[in-house]
Design a protein around this motif. Sequence first.
Motif, PDB file in Angstrom:
ATOM      1  N   VAL A 275       1.035  -1.157   0.079  1.00 16.60           N
ATOM      2  CA  VAL A 275      -0.070  -0.194   0.132  1.00 16.60           C
ATOM      3  C   VAL A 275       0.877   1.333   0.056  1.00 16.60           C
ATOM      4  O   VAL A 275       1.747   1.479   0.807  1.00 16.60           O
ATOM      5  CB  VAL A 275      -1.092  -0.007   1.336  1.00 16.60           C
ATOM      6  N   ASP A 276       0.554   2.154  -0.996  1.00 12.35           N
ATOM      7  CA  ASP A 276       1.236   3.216  -0.750  1.00 12.35           C
ATOM      8  C   ASP A 276       0.390   4.408   0.024  1.00 12.35           C
ATOM      9  O   ASP A 276      -0.552   4.793  -0.405  1.00 12.35           O
ATOM     10  CB  ASP A 276       1.321   3.867  -2.372  1.00 12.35           C
ATOM     11  N   LEU A 277       0.947   4.612   1.350  1.00 11.01           N
ATOM     12  CA  LEU A 277       0.159   5.334   2.412  1.00 11.01           C
ATOM     13  C   LEU A 277       0.241   6.702   1.999  1.00 11.01           C
ATOM     14  O   LEU A 277      -0.768   7.416   2.218  1.00 11.01           O
ATOM     15  CB  LEU A 277       0.744   5.016   3.627  1.00 11.01           C
ATOM     16  N   SER A 278       1.343   7.103   1.235  1.00 18.73           N
ATOM     17  CA  SER A 278       1.246   8.823   0.949  1.00 18.73           C
ATOM     18  C   SER A 278       0.277   8.989  -0.024  1.00 18.73           C
ATOM     19  O   SER A 278      -0.780   9.883   0.407  1.00 18.73           O
ATOM     20  CB  SER A 278       2.410   9.075   0.214  1.00 18.73           C
ATOM     21  N   GLU A 279      -0.146   8.038  -1.062  1.00 21.01           N
ATOM     22  CA  GLU A 279      -1.098   8.290  -1.702  1.00 21.01           C
ATOM     23  C   GLU A 279      -2.469   8.258  -1.278  1.00 21.01           C
ATOM     24  O   GLU A 279      -3.346   8.877  -1.547  1.00 21.01           O
ATOM     25  CB  GLU A 279      -1.001   7.236  -3.003  1.00 21.01           C
ATOM     26  N   LEU A 280      -2.904   7.249  -0.258  1.00 22.21           N
ATOM     27  CA  LEU A 280      -4.102   7.006   0.168  1.00 22.21           C
ATOM     28  C   LEU A 280      -4.367   8.187   1.211  1.00 22.21           C
ATOM     29  O   LEU A 280      -5.534   8.689   1.013  1.00 22.21           O
ATOM     30  CB  LEU A 280      -3.719   5.665   1.254  1.00 22.21           C
ATOM     31  N   VAL A 281      -3.288   8.783   1.901  1.00 19.49           N
ATOM     32  CA  VAL A 281      -3.722   9.792   2.790  1.00 19.49           C
ATOM     33  C   VAL A 281      -4.112  11.127   1.843  1.00 19.49           C
ATOM     34  O   VAL A 281      -5.242  11.681   2.115  1.00 19.49           O
ATOM     35  CB  VAL A 281      -2.461  10.195   3.534  1.00 19.49           C
ATOM     36  N   GLU A 282      -3.384  11.185   0.560  1.00 16.39           N
ATOM     37  CA  GLU A 282      -3.834  12.251  -0.338  1.00 16.39           C
ATOM     38  C   GLU A 282      -5.194  12.106  -0.807  1.00 16.39           C
ATOM     39  O   GLU A 282      -6.035  12.854  -0.639  1.00 16.39           O
ATOM     40  CB  GLU A 282      -2.837  12.457  -1.426  1.00 16.39           C
ATOM     41  N   VAL A 301      -2.563  19.668   4.794  1.00 17.32           N
ATOM     42  CA  VAL A 301      -1.891  18.182   4.434  1.00 17.32           C
ATOM     43  C   VAL A 301      -0.576  18.078   4.271  1.00 17.32           C
ATOM     44  O   VAL A 301      -0.206  18.658   3.390  1.00 17.32           O
ATOM     45  CB  VAL A 301      -2.941  17.337   3.262  1.00 17.32           C
ATOM     46  N   SER A 302       0.090  17.429   4.882  1.00 13.29           N
ATOM     47  CA  SER A 302       1.744  17.394   4.716  1.00 13.29           C
ATOM     48  C   SER A 302       2.093  16.186   4.894  1.00 13.29           C
ATOM     49  O   SER A 302       2.271  15.333   5.798  1.00 13.29           O
ATOM     50  CB  SER A 302       2.284  18.223   6.019  1.00 13.29           C
ATOM     51  N   VAL A 303       2.334  15.568   3.547  1.00 22.21           N
ATOM     52  CA  VAL A 303       2.618  13.882   3.506  1.00 22.21           C
ATOM     53  C   VAL A 303       4.125  13.918   2.753  1.00 22.21           C
ATOM     54  O   VAL A 303       4.260  14.261   1.559  1.00 22.21           O
ATOM     55  CB  VAL A 303       1.654  13.184   2.843  1.00 22.21           C
ATOM     56  N   GLU A 304       4.735  12.824   3.514  1.00 22.63           N
ATOM     57  CA  GLU A 304       6.314  12.700   2.740  1.00 22.63           C
ATOM     58  C   GLU A 304       5.844  11.706   1.739  1.00 22.63           C
ATOM     59  O   GLU A 304       4.995  10.766   2.060  1.00 22.63           O
ATOM     60  CB  GLU A 304       7.076  11.835   3.568  1.00 22.63           C
ATOM     61  N   PRO A 305       6.265  11.783   0.399  1.00 21.76           N
ATOM     62  CA  PRO A 305       6.139  11.003  -0.893  1.00 21.76           C
ATOM     63  C   PRO A 305       6.715   9.414  -0.364  1.00 21.76           C
ATOM     64  O   PRO A 305       7.762   9.355   0.214  1.00 21.76           O
ATOM     65  CB  PRO A 305       6.663  11.752  -1.781  1.00 21.76           C
ATOM     66  N   LYS A 329     -15.849  16.311  12.522  1.00 22.82           N
ATOM     67  CA  LYS A 329     -16.830  16.437  13.478  1.00 22.82           C
ATOM     68  C   LYS A 329     -16.873  17.294  14.910  1.00 22.82           C
ATOM     69  O   LYS A 329     -17.854  17.956  15.180  1.00 22.82           O
ATOM     70  CB  LYS A 329     -17.396  14.903  13.691  1.00 22.82           C
ATOM     71  N   TYR A 330     -15.592  17.001  15.381  1.00 22.15           N
ATOM     72  CA  TYR A 330     -15.525  17.810  16.591  1.00 22.15           C
ATOM     73  C   TYR A 330     -14.926  19.103  16.540  1.00 22.15           C
ATOM     74  O   TYR A 330     -14.372  19.422  17.557  1.00 22.15           O
ATOM     75  CB  TYR A 330     -15.000  16.551  17.696  1.00 22.15           C
ATOM     76  N   THR A 331     -14.758  19.432  15.290  1.00 19.45           N
ATOM     77  CA  THR A 331     -14.026  20.738  15.302  1.00 19.45           C
ATOM     78  C   THR A 331     -15.108  22.064  14.955  1.00 19.45           C
ATOM     79  O   THR A 331     -15.922  21.839  13.910  1.00 19.45           O
ATOM     80  CB  THR A 331     -12.939  20.930  14.260  1.00 19.45           C
ATOM     81  N   ALA A 332     -15.139  23.082  15.692  1.00 15.91           N
ATOM     82  CA  ALA A 332     -15.960  24.027  15.170  1.00 15.91           C
ATOM     83  C   ALA A 332     -15.619  24.891  13.927  1.00 15.91           C
ATOM     84  O   ALA A 332     -14.356  24.958  13.581  1.00 15.91           O
ATOM     85  CB  ALA A 332     -16.410  25.027  16.437  1.00 15.91           C
ATOM     86  N   PRO A 333     -16.707  25.679  13.192  1.00 17.61           N
ATOM     87  CA  PRO A 333     -16.211  26.259  12.103  1.00 17.61           C
ATOM     88  C   PRO A 333     -15.194  27.306  12.371  1.00 17.61           C
ATOM     89  O   PRO A 333     -14.992  27.959  13.662  1.00 17.61           O
ATOM     90  CB  PRO A 333     -17.298  27.180  11.584  1.00 17.61           C
ATOM     91  N   GLY A 334     -14.189  27.648  11.557  1.00 13.91           N
ATOM     92  CA  GLY A 334     -13.148  28.563  11.865  1.00 13.91           C
ATOM     93  C   GLY A 334     -12.130  27.910  12.466  1.00 13.91           C
ATOM     94  O   GLY A 334     -10.910  28.420  12.330  1.00 13.91           O
ATOM     95  N   GLY A 335     -12.084  26.549  12.487  1.00 11.84           N
ATOM     96  CA  GLY A 335     -10.982  25.449  12.973  1.00 11.84           C
ATOM     97  C   GLY A 335     -10.089  25.063  12.019  1.00 11.84           C
ATOM     98  O   GLY A 335     -10.160  25.372  10.769  1.00 11.84           O
ATOM     99  N   LYS A 336      -9.245  24.170  12.460  1.00 13.38           N
ATOM    100  CA  LYS A 336      -8.285  23.811  11.426  1.00 13.38           C
ATOM    101  C   LYS A 336      -7.954  22.237  11.752  1.00 13.38           C
ATOM    102  O   LYS A 336      -7.849  21.728  12.920  1.00 13.38           O
ATOM    103  CB  LYS A 336      -6.792  24.410  11.468  1.00 13.38           C
ATOM    104  N   VAL A 337      -7.905  21.498  10.604  1.00 12.97           N
ATOM    105  CA  VAL A 337      -7.477  20.286  10.878  1.00 12.97           C
ATOM    106  C   VAL A 337      -6.205  19.766   9.920  1.00 12.97           C
ATOM    107  O   VAL A 337      -5.884  20.117   8.874  1.00 12.97           O
ATOM    108  CB  VAL A 337      -8.529  19.329  10.019  1.00 12.97           C
ATOM    109  N   SER A 338      -5.064  19.214  10.845  1.00 12.95           N
ATOM    110  CA  SER A 338      -3.929  19.161  10.132  1.00 12.95           C
ATOM    111  C   SER A 338      -3.455  17.364   9.924  1.00 12.95           C
ATOM    112  O   SER A 338      -3.810  16.818  10.951  1.00 12.95           O
ATOM    113  CB  SER A 338      -2.866  19.758  10.797  1.00 12.95           C
ATOM    114  N   VAL A 339      -3.324  17.271   8.598  1.00 13.55           N
ATOM    115  CA  VAL A 339      -2.845  15.593   8.427  1.00 13.55           C
ATOM    116  C   VAL A 339      -1.404  15.646   8.072  1.00 13.55           C
ATOM    117  O   VAL A 339      -1.183  15.948   7.083  1.00 13.55           O
ATOM    118  CB  VAL A 339      -4.051  15.102   7.555  1.00 13.55           C
ATOM    119  N   ALA A 340      -0.772  14.751   8.962  1.00 10.62           N
ATOM    120  CA  ALA A 340       0.770  14.752   8.346  1.00 10.62           C
ATOM    121  C   ALA A 340       1.086  13.314   8.447  1.00 10.62           C
ATOM    122  O   ALA A 340       0.745  12.255   9.292  1.00 10.62           O
ATOM    123  CB  ALA A 340       1.658  15.177   9.407  1.00 10.62           C
ATOM    124  N   ALA A 341       2.130  12.901   7.570  1.00 13.94           N
ATOM    125  CA  ALA A 341       2.815  11.428   7.381  1.00 13.94           C
ATOM    126  C   ALA A 341       3.880  11.428   7.228  1.00 13.94           C
ATOM    127  O   ALA A 341       4.352  12.138   6.207  1.00 13.94           O
ATOM    128  CB  ALA A 341       1.727  10.581   6.431  1.00 13.94           C
TER     129      ALA A 341
END
Length: 424
Positions: A275-282, A301-305, A329-341
């Motif tokens: 599985v190419d996890l970088s691709e999956l996260v993207e 989103v910040s993913v190492e290739p 779901k648990y973040t109010a409008p105006g917030g931020k979600v960061s995904v990193a791999a």
Amino acid sequence: MFQRTLRKLTLLISLVFLLIFVVFTSTIYGYISMRQFDKVDDAMRMQAQSFRVARERTERMMMPVRGRRIFDPRIFLLLRSEDGRIANLAAFRHEDNANLAEIAAQSRIGEIETKEYETHIYRVLCIPYQYEEKLLRSEENFVIKEVIAVSIVDTEVGLLNDLLWIIAGGLFISMVVIVAASYYLAKRAMIPIESAWEKQQRFVADASHELRSPLTGIYSNAELILRHPDNTVEQESRRIHTIMKEASRMTKLITSLLTLARSDANKAELQLAPVDLSELVEVVSEHFRPFEELENIQLEVSVEPGLRLTGDGERLHQLLVILMDNAFKYTAPGGKVSVAARQADKQIALSIQDTGCGIRQENLPHIFDRFFREDKARSRDKGGIGLGLSIAKWIVEIHGGKITADSEPGKGTTFKVFLPGKGS
Ligand code: ADP
């Protein structure tokens, strides 16, 4: 219910202990008794085999001529003639001479026997005499056929009897200890069983409860629609929409329950593949892009290739969806979600961080429990069923990984996942 199992388990463990005790002690007893008689038998055999009529000496001097080294005063040699007569060669006078003659008369050639006779216990060995010789008893025609060695083994048998009594006494005392120890072990063994059973019971109760609420919604809305048969679909659209929402909730719930049931039974098969996890996260992140606009939540989103691992692509996809869905779901409008791999040593480190409501410290250890929700109403409003994180944990663990959660109420939550894998 558990009392009966506890009793059965105690009995079973006691039996196993008892068996070990019996096997152990009988091995020791068998070995000691064998060794005890081995020594006596060897000495008797040597003395009987080395016997030869010493012709040049007087009759009274007849005794083993070569076996002096192993000469044992407790061993008496007797001779049996072809016609069954017994000659007693005891060099010393012994009060049991008559007994010895009788025992010797009964002995069978080639056999070693233990015989109790009057006040003593005798070990008897009978072997053929190797030489064609006559006993020098002037007046008798005594052709020696067999040499019989007899030894009094009162000490050996007494020792073995003592040992038997000690074992029996030990067994009696051990029984009390064995039963007490077995009860203790059984009780300890029952702890995880009882807790698993309670967990299962709670799970079934929670699942039934969760299934009942969408069903009630479906039933009551359908009933209301039936009360107004003349209403148009448009007029009833709100109720139809509710029915569809509840049905979809039920489908989601049943799918999750099935996943967990299969995981419990170890029957959930993994389709392992590279599985190419970088691709999956993207890819998964892209599915959540619309929320940036809809909910006014920023997605970073910040993913190492080239992060690769061997795993089940579908399940890993599901894992990412659960964690990202929660973050939104648990973040109010105006917030931020960061995904990193990224690659971290021999592992791939994934992190899903949000600036949402957070989780109270005391609830953090329970968030992976089935049906645990910090705020049931809020979770339900957002379509949550309280099984997402349990499934996420299971997916991570079957891939040989680890999942942790870190949170500060009001500031946000970070889920970290470590999976075995490497970058290219
Ligand atoms: P649910 O379907 O209720 O989201 P989950 O098993 O996914 O069930 O999560 C369990 C509970 O953990 C949630 O009800 C919520 O209270 C808490 N939780 C999970 N993720 C987050 C998050 N990112 N921020 C705040 N709370 C969270």
